[in-house]
Design a protein around this motif. Structure first.
Motif, PDB file in Angstrom:
ATOM      1  N   THR A   1       0.129 -26.678 -48.916  1.00 30.20           N
ATOM      2  CA  THR A   1       0.572 -25.347 -48.489  1.00 30.20           C
ATOM      3  C   THR A   1       0.392 -24.308 -49.587  1.00 30.20           C
ATOM      4  N   ALA A   2       0.138 -24.742 -50.825  1.00 26.63           N
ATOM      5  CA  ALA A   2      -0.148 -23.824 -51.935  1.00 26.63           C
ATOM      6  C   ALA A   2      -1.472 -24.240 -52.565  1.00 26.63           C
ATOM      7  N   PRO A   3      -2.256 -23.279 -53.061  1.00 26.23           N
ATOM      8  CA  PRO A   3      -3.554 -23.622 -53.654  1.00 26.23           C
ATOM      9  C   PRO A   3      -3.404 -24.226 -55.045  1.00 26.23           C
ATOM     10  N   SER A   4      -4.434 -24.967 -55.469  1.00 24.87           N
ATOM     11  CA  SER A   4      -4.506 -25.464 -56.847  1.00 24.87           C
ATOM     12  C   SER A   4      -5.964 -25.423 -57.295  1.00 24.87           C
ATOM     13  N   ALA A   5      -6.181 -25.236 -58.583  1.00 19.80           N
ATOM     14  CA  ALA A   5      -7.533 -25.109 -59.124  1.00 19.80           C
ATOM     15  C   ALA A   5      -8.348 -26.356 -58.821  1.00 19.80           C
ATOM     16  N   LEU A   6      -9.512 -26.157 -58.205  1.00 19.30           N
ATOM     17  CA  LEU A   6     -10.418 -27.246 -57.814  1.00 19.30           C
ATOM     18  C   LEU A   6      -9.722 -28.302 -56.963  1.00 19.30           C
ATOM     19  N   ASN A   7      -8.645 -27.921 -56.301  1.00 16.31           N
ATOM     20  CA  ASN A   7      -7.844 -28.824 -55.473  1.00 16.31           C
ATOM     21  C   ASN A   7      -7.395 -30.072 -56.243  1.00 16.31           C
ATOM     22  N   LYS A   8      -7.137 -29.924 -57.527  1.00 16.58           N
ATOM     23  CA  LYS A   8      -6.683 -31.074 -58.327  1.00 16.58           C
ATOM     24  C   LYS A   8      -5.224 -31.423 -58.055  1.00 16.58           C
ATOM     25  N   GLN A   9      -4.457 -30.484 -57.514  1.00 17.54           N
ATOM     26  CA  GLN A   9      -3.056 -30.706 -57.129  1.00 17.54           C
ATOM     27  C   GLN A   9      -2.236 -31.248 -58.302  1.00 17.54           C
ATOM     28  N   GLN A  10      -2.466 -30.678 -59.489  1.00 15.70           N
ATOM     29  CA  GLN A  10      -1.768 -31.156 -60.677  1.00 15.70           C
ATOM     30  C   GLN A  10      -0.423 -30.450 -60.838  1.00 15.70           C
ATOM     31  N   LEU A  11       0.458 -30.758 -59.923  1.00 13.98           N
ATOM     32  CA  LEU A  11       1.829 -30.273 -59.959  1.00 13.98           C
ATOM     33  C   LEU A  11       2.706 -31.311 -59.285  1.00 13.98           C
ATOM     34  N   GLU A  12       3.835 -31.599 -59.878  1.00 11.44           N
ATOM     35  CA  GLU A  12       4.813 -32.491 -59.262  1.00 11.44           C
ATOM     36  C   GLU A  12       6.089 -31.700 -59.042  1.00 11.44           C
ATOM     37  N   LEU A  13       6.688 -31.918 -57.887  1.00 15.43           N
ATOM     38  CA  LEU A  13       7.894 -31.205 -57.491  1.00 15.43           C
ATOM     39  C   LEU A  13       9.063 -32.180 -57.478  1.00 15.43           C
ATOM     40  N   TYR A  14      10.105 -31.849 -58.240  1.00  9.33           N
ATOM     41  CA  TYR A  14      11.314 -32.661 -58.324  1.00  9.33           C
ATOM     42  C   TYR A  14      12.487 -31.863 -57.787  1.00  9.33           C
ATOM     43  N   VAL A  15      13.502 -32.580 -57.300  1.00 11.42           N
ATOM     44  CA  VAL A  15      14.684 -31.957 -56.715  1.00 11.42           C
ATOM     45  C   VAL A  15      15.924 -32.508 -57.405  1.00 11.42           C
ATOM     46  N   ASN A  16      16.688 -31.632 -58.033  1.00 17.26           N
ATOM     47  CA  ASN A  16      17.966 -32.011 -58.622  1.00 17.26           C
ATOM     48  C   ASN A  16      19.062 -31.642 -57.633  1.00 17.26           C
ATOM     49  N   LYS A  17      19.807 -32.663 -57.174  1.00 19.07           N
ATOM     50  CA  LYS A  17      20.921 -32.395 -56.274  1.00 19.07           C
ATOM     51  C   LYS A  17      22.061 -33.354 -56.575  1.00 19.07           C
ATOM     52  N   ALA A  18      23.135 -33.277 -55.835  1.00 23.85           N
ATOM     53  CA  ALA A  18      24.366 -33.982 -56.186  1.00 23.85           C
ATOM     54  C   ALA A  18      24.198 -35.493 -56.317  1.00 23.85           C
ATOM     55  N   ASP A  19      23.245 -36.080 -55.589  1.00 19.51           N
ATOM     56  CA  ASP A  19      23.091 -37.542 -55.628  1.00 19.51           C
ATOM     57  C   ASP A  19      21.953 -37.992 -56.542  1.00 19.51           C
ATOM     58  N   GLY A  20      21.512 -37.140 -57.459  1.00 20.64           N
ATOM     59  CA  GLY A  20      20.501 -37.549 -58.429  1.00 20.64           C
ATOM     60  C   GLY A  20      19.298 -36.632 -58.458  1.00 20.64           C
ATOM     61  N   VAL A  21      18.262 -37.113 -59.122  1.00 20.07           N
ATOM     62  CA  VAL A  21      17.002 -36.374 -59.222  1.00 20.07           C
ATOM     63  C   VAL A  21      15.963 -37.122 -58.398  1.00 20.07           C
ATOM     64  N   TRP A  22      15.216 -36.392 -57.592  1.00 22.08           N
ATOM     65  CA  TRP A  22      14.256 -36.972 -56.657  1.00 22.08           C
ATOM     66  C   TRP A  22      12.892 -36.315 -56.839  1.00 22.08           C
ATOM     67  N   GLN A  23      11.844 -37.079 -56.617  1.00 22.43           N
ATOM     68  CA  GLN A  23      10.481 -36.550 -56.623  1.00 22.43           C
ATOM     69  C   GLN A  23      10.012 -36.397 -55.183  1.00 22.43           C
ATOM     70  N   TYR A  24       9.388 -35.260 -54.887  1.00 24.11           N
ATOM     71  CA  TYR A  24       8.884 -35.046 -53.537  1.00 24.11           C
ATOM     72  C   TYR A  24       7.553 -35.760 -53.377  1.00 24.11           C
ATOM     73  N   ASP A  25       7.485 -36.657 -52.409  1.00 23.62           N
ATOM     74  CA  ASP A  25       6.273 -37.398 -52.054  1.00 23.62           C
ATOM     75  C   ASP A  25       5.685 -36.719 -50.821  1.00 23.62           C
ATOM     76  N   ALA A  26       4.734 -35.811 -51.053  1.00 21.54           N
ATOM     77  CA  ALA A  26       4.187 -35.009 -49.949  1.00 21.54           C
ATOM     78  C   ALA A  26       3.431 -35.866 -48.944  1.00 21.54           C
ATOM     79  N   GLY A  27       2.754 -36.908 -49.412  1.00 22.03           N
ATOM     80  CA  GLY A  27       1.976 -37.756 -48.509  1.00 22.03           C
ATOM     81  C   GLY A  27       2.814 -38.407 -47.431  1.00 22.03           C
ATOM     82  N   ASN A  28       4.034 -38.783 -47.774  1.00 19.11           N
ATOM     83  CA  ASN A  28       4.954 -39.418 -46.824  1.00 19.11           C
ATOM     84  C   ASN A  28       6.076 -38.492 -46.380  1.00 19.11           C
ATOM     85  N   HIS A  29       6.055 -37.250 -46.864  1.00 19.74           N
ATOM     86  CA  HIS A  29       7.140 -36.296 -46.625  1.00 19.74           C
ATOM     87  C   HIS A  29       8.479 -37.000 -46.842  1.00 19.74           C
ATOM     88  N   ALA A  30       8.650 -37.442 -48.088  1.00 19.84           N
ATOM     89  CA  ALA A  30       9.827 -38.232 -48.452  1.00 19.84           C
ATOM     90  C   ALA A  30      10.272 -37.859 -49.855  1.00 19.84           C
TER      91      ALA A  30
END
Length: 197
Positions: free
Chosen positions: A80-109
């Motif tokens: 949903t957002a562009p990246s240079a040469l489509n390398k997708q070199q960005l990781e998205l993490y979520v800090n919330k009350a039950d810990g820190v989570w990494q967003y797995d876009a491939g599985n939407h998990a």
């Protein structure tokens, strides 16, 4: 001797349980790709605010937020957002009350990377997004900016409050869960607007 053995076994189970918890994966509800306000209205409504309610976001809202930020929106795996040469070199993490989570876009998990949430200054909202990029990627800032703008527009559309911060990443030791060679570039606090009394 039996007492020591029992104690050792209990400790082993405790630590192995923590290790399993750290890799736990939670599937998010499928994102709503047809809802939301018109783009021009979302642009008109988009703004930053630090007045966030501590009320937790439900899983559907969180799933929609993460998909809007950095989800896969085409069968070829592009985002949903562009990246240079489509390398997708960005990781998205979520800090919330039950810990820190990494967003797995491939599985939407979400995949748990830490069992406990981070403390100050990363606990000012029910959801704090952490944008991580490779340390030597000259395009990292551009990628992060594209993703946090998606988040800002989603928040405007969904009636959520948000604010982007770079100061929260000055102390990189807070992000010990990141893989080697990666750094936190910025964070974005997200929640429902705090109602004025």
């Amino acid at each position: 001797m039996r007492t020591i053995s029992a104690l050792f076994l209990a400790c082993s189970l405790l630590f192995s349980g923590s290790a399993l918890a750290a890799g736990e994966s939670v599937k998010l509800p499928e994102p709503d790709k047809k809802g939301g306000m018109p783009l021009m209205q979302a642009l008109a409504e988009r703004h930053s605010t630090r007045a966030l309610s501590p009320e937790a976001l439900d899983e559907t809202t969180l799933g929609n937020l993460l998909w809007a930020a950095w989800g896969k929106n085409r069968p070829d795996g592009k985002r949903t957002a562009p990246s240079a040469l489509n390398k997708q070199q960005l990781e998205l993490y979520v800090n919330k009350a039950d810990g820190v989570w990494q967003y797995d876009a491939g599985n939407h998990a979400l995949v748990r990377v830490a069992d406990a949430p981070l403390g100050k200054p990363l606990n000012d909202a029910p959801v704090v997004l952490i944008f991580a990029v490779p340390e030597n990627d000259p395009c990292g800032g551009m990628h992060v900016g594209s993703v946090y703008q998606n988040v800002g527009l989603f928040c405007a559309s969904a009636g959520l409050a948000n604010v982007v911060k770079a100061s929260t990443t000055r102390d990189q030791s807070l992000f010990s869960f990141l893989p080697g060679g990666w750094k936190a570039q910025a964070t974005q606090s997200v929640g429902r607007p705090r109602q004025s009394k």
